[in-house]
Design an enzyme around this catalytic site. Structure first.
Site, PDB file in Angstrom:
ATOM      1  N   ASP A  45       0.587  -0.795   0.193  1.00  0.00           N
ATOM      2  CA  ASP A  45      -0.096  -0.372  -0.313  1.00  0.00           C
ATOM      3  C   ASP A  45       1.169   1.046  -0.053  1.00  0.00           C
ATOM      4  OD1 ASP A  45      -2.198   1.662  -0.157  1.00  0.00           O
ATOM      5  OD2 ASP A  45      -3.252   1.134   1.476  1.00  0.00           O
TER       6      ASP A  45
HETATM    7  C1  BGC Z   1      -4.978   3.497  -0.117  1.00  0.00           C
HETATM    8  C2  BGC Z   1      -5.215   1.830  -1.061  1.00  0.00           C
HETATM    9  C3  BGC Z   1      -4.911   2.937  -2.163  1.00  0.00           C
HETATM   10  C4  BGC Z   1      -3.580   3.974  -2.264  1.00  0.00           C
HETATM   11  C5  BGC Z   1      -3.507   4.245  -3.516  1.00  0.00           C
HETATM   12  C6  BGC Z   1      -3.792   3.929  -0.127  1.00  0.00           C
HETATM   13  O1  BGC Z   1      -3.951   5.296   0.730  1.00  0.00           O
HETATM   14  O2  BGC Z   1      -5.360   2.441   1.237  1.00  0.00           O
HETATM   15  O3  BGC Z   1      -6.996   1.404  -0.911  1.00  0.00           O
HETATM   16  O4  BGC Z   1      -4.980   2.103  -3.409  1.00  0.00           O
HETATM   17  O5  BGC Z   1      -3.281   4.614  -1.497  1.00  0.00           O
HETATM   18  O6  BGC Z   1      -4.594   4.966  -3.530  1.00  0.00           O
END
Ligand code: BGC
Length: 770
Positions: free
Chosen positions: A295
């Site tokens: 993530d």
């Molecule tokens: C979130 C994810 C997301 C990623 C990219 C993160 O902060 O937890 O769900 O896909 O950002 O935007």
């Protein structure tokens, strides 16, 4: 913090020329034939330097996000040309993506194209309801179709990789991201995971209207302590295997091509560096053969988790089984050094690079890196009439009628309607949280929608109250734009206007609830009430004695114990997406009879949390009625939630009778059928979600009180009956025992068939034999 810095960097974006020279590259064809894929990928890997391999593991976000129309920043441009980037996200549109892709294809030694990712969580430009709402439709076909539309639109805009579905089971409405998932149940969550992956990936990833899906956030992200986002998670293996892991596994079984790790720790090791999770479970036990992405900066965040410095945590993540590092650049800046120092092996780096290259191969990018970059598709495939019609249908299907004892709904299309509330004439909150690719301007406000559906109704509008009067709350919520606008008028003036409008009407429709960013990422709440400004409005409106409906918007189960006592009907509409107003009009005026059912229990108060239907009985089960000392009960409220999982009313009524089991016994390799008759006894045609639950009476680990093992959504015309049949086999009775073996144990089972998880009217038992 890092996100914000990157967004700021994007403001200094350079403009690009579109005419970058195109070099001829030869690629092997993208047939989804593993032998061919291995050949192509191995021969490429043979040519790659260690730096080039590490470059493939780097995922960057040039900043600005899709909504603000960012293009690739200078820095990212150079990094791509240097072969240090495997994929990008947060960039959209064929023209901009072509530029980035051309740098990768033309300016790097081996010309390896980029993966282009995006968060397409509930629709691309055609936004569907928030996932918690879509789940409440219990309609797998519609859910799949909404994912197909999302894939068609996103790929038309150049995207080939989606960071969805989020399948994190959550029983904690304090957690803001409960909005993004399917609710509290692992079985239902698994069905939805499958439907979404089938929708995004289709049956052929090389098609230009399908994209790679990502199941996230692996794992257990929906169970943070105290409901606070990013907080620690600690749970037993037995609990995770039975109640939290099944939807991720269902996604793997459905062929999802990528997995995103979660921010939390699991058994004390952050998911992103957790070898047990990413290798032992995911690869060895579940046989996942796609790639794993972190993530957002979750590799770097392992420093704050207490796992060492950037080099330590990057090596830890790679060795655990992580393939791609999102944004933090820990891999690209430290892995070579770790290799030289013998802390990681070349084989580990090669394996990760191989998985990224395989994903590119599966998409057919080696054959044509520009296959998603057809400018004509932007006009043809995005926000089409057909897509909007589907969004309207899905939204109407997602609404849950929570209370109808006042019989106010449906409203006559010629009525004088007082439409009141801070969300009654609002566009900004309609798409809902995590819809960065959507455009609020395209959303239909409720006022407009009601007028569209009932042009002869006399509709008057007043705001009545602010979403909240709390300026600090408004500031916390408005980080990405104005979701809460505090009026210049005083709360008293707003209320007076509303009461005046109400007095002149036949019926009051109050559109109240949460702003969209009161849920979502980093939007946890310790208080599940409708904000006080609106509670006051609701109380005053109810005092008028006019027939009244609450149209409630929220990204989570709320505590509406007070409102449920008022003489009002209540329709829960979540944040309904781009067609919000039209879909609400369809339901309010009776063109569509609500059929949604909750997929997460609504608590009586926040102190009950977590409250969910599949809780254990305990050794001292709480009695149904009244208080009894030394039972598992509260002294102040009942154990049951205000509205249970699976609950939702209809304008009509359904009567369940004549439940039958085909046998009182079943062998391990046999099956039995369960049938029941359902009669539509009311005045409207309607749909019902028929639910099948079991209770395993004796087993080696304590069983849940009830467990959903099947459901069917059926339509029944008024006055008519239908017989519904389910087949149960030992497979449906399996669970993970304390050795984590997936087994069914012989003994007695109770079977329930009914209208919600709390419906105990029809129950039969059978014995599963050795
Ligand atoms: C979130 C994810 C997301 C990623 C990219 C993160 O902060 O937890 O769900 O896909 O950002 O935007």
């Amino acid at each position: 913090m890092i996100k914000k810095t990157i967004a700021a960097v994007s403001l200094s974006i350079l403009s690009f020329t579109l005419n970058a020279q195109q070099k001829e590259k030869t690629y092997t064809g993208p047939k989804l034939n593993k032998t061919e894929m291995n050949k192509t990928v191995s021969s490429l890997l043979d040519k790659m330097t260690i730096e080039e391999k590490i470059g493939q593991l780097n995922l960057l976000n040039p900043g600005g996000g899709v909504a603000t129309g960012a293009v690739v920043s200078d820095n990212v441009q150079q990094k791509i040309k240097d072969g240090n980037v495997g994929g990008l996200f947060g960039v959209s549109g064929p023209e901009k993506i072509r530029i980035a892709q051309e740098y990768a294809v033309n300016d790097t030694r081996l010309g390896i194209p980029l993966l282009i990712g995006s968060d397409v969580i509930h629709g691309y430009k055609t936004t569907f309801p928030i996932p918690l709402g879509t789940a409440a439709s219990w309609n797998m076909e519609l859910i799949k179709q909404s994912a197909q539309v999302a894939a068609t639109e996103a790929t038309a805009d150049g995207i080939n990789w989606n960071f969805s579905p989020m399948v994190d089971v959550s029983r904690d409405p304090r957690w803001g991201r409960v909005a993004e998932g399917a609710g509290e149940d692992a079985y239902l969550g698994s069905q939805i995971a499958r439907a979404m992956i089938e929708g995004y990936q289709g049956d052929d990833l090389t098609k230009t209207n399908t994209m790679i899906a990502t199941v996230k956030h692996f794992a257990l992200y929906g169970a943070p302590e105290a409901g606070r986002d990013y907080n620690s998670v600690d749970m037993s293996r037995v609990k995770m295997f039975n109640q939290y892991l099944p939807p991720y596994k269902a996604a793997i079984d459905a062929g999802v091509a990528s997995v995103m790790t979660s921010f939390n720790d699991v058994d004390g090791v952050p998911a992103t560096g957790n070898k047990w999770l990413l290798t032992d479970l995911l690869r060895e036990r579940w046989k996942f053969d796609g790639f794993v992405v972190s993530d957002y900066t979750s590799v770097n965040e392992m420093i704050a988790h207490g796992m060492g410095d950037l080099q330590d945590v990057s090596a830890l993540a790679l060795k655990a089984g992580l393939d791609m590092d999102m944004v933090g650049e820990g891999f690209v800046t430290t892995l070579k050094k770790s290799l030289e120092e013998g802390r990681v092996t070349e084989e580990e780096i090669t394996t990760a690079a191989k998985r990224i290259l395989e994903a590119k191969y599966k998409l057919g990018l080696f054959e044509d890196p520009y296959k998603y970059l057809d400018k004509k598709r932007v006009k043809k495939d995005i926000l089409t009439k057909k897509h909007r019609a589907l969004a309207r249908e899905v939204a109407a299907n997602s609404f849950v009628l929570l209370k109808k004892d006042q019989q106010v709904l449906p409203i006559d299309k010629k009525a004088k309607v007082a439409l009141i509330g801070p969300l009654a004439n609002d566009k900004n909150n309609m798409p809902g949280t995590w819809s960065p690719t959507g455009d609020f301007d395209n959303a239909i406000p409720v006022l407009e929608g009601l007028k569209n559906v009932a042009p002869k109704a006399k509709i008057t509008y007043a705001k009545g109250a602010n979403i909240t009067n709390d300026k600090q709350m408004a500031e916390n919520v408005n980080v990405f734009g104005p979701k809460i606008v505090i009026s210049e008028k005083s709360p008293e003036e707003l209320l007076a206007e509303a009461l005046k409008v109400a007095q002149e009407a036949d019926v009051i429709v109050a559109v109240v609830g949460e702003a969209s960013e009161m849920s979502g990422e980093a939007a946890s709440r310790t208080n599940l009430l409708i904000p006080e400004s609106q509670k006051k409005l609701i109380r005053e409106l109810a005092k008028t004695g006019k027939p009244m409906v609450l149209v409630l918007m929220s990204g989570r189960p709320l505590n509406i114990s007070e409102e449920a006592q008022l003489p009002v009907d209540i329709l829960q509409v979540w944040h309904p997406g781009v067609e919000a107003g039209n879909a609400i009009g369809d339901v309010i005026f009776g063109d569509y009879n609500p059929s949604g059912k909750l997929t997460a229990s609504w608590p009586r108060n926040v102190g009950q949390v977590p409250v969910y239907y599949s809780m254990k009985t305990t050794g001292r089960p709480g009695t149904q009625d009244g208080f009894e000392k030394f039972k598992s009960k509260y002294i102040d409220v009942d154990n049951s939630p205000l509205f249970p999982f699976g609950y939702g009313l209809s304008y009509t009524d359904f009567e369940y009778t004549n439940m039958q089991l085909s046998s009182k016994e079943m062998n391990m390799n046999g099956s039995i059928t369960v049938t029941t008759t359902i009669k539509n006894t009311g005045d409207y045609d309607g749909e019902e979600v028929v639910q099948l639950y079991i209770h395993d009476k004796v087993r080696s680990i304590t069983p849940p009180q009830k467990q959903l093992i099947g459901f069917q959504k059926i339509e029944i015309k008024k006055g008519k009956s239908k017989t519904v049949t389910f087949t149960i086999s030992a497979e449906d009775l399996k669970f993970y025992n304390s050795s984590l073996d997936f087994i069914a144990e012989p003994g007695e089972f109770e079977v329930f068939i009914g209208t919600s998880s709390s419906d105990n009217n029809q129950m039969k038992t059978f014995i599963l034999k050795e």
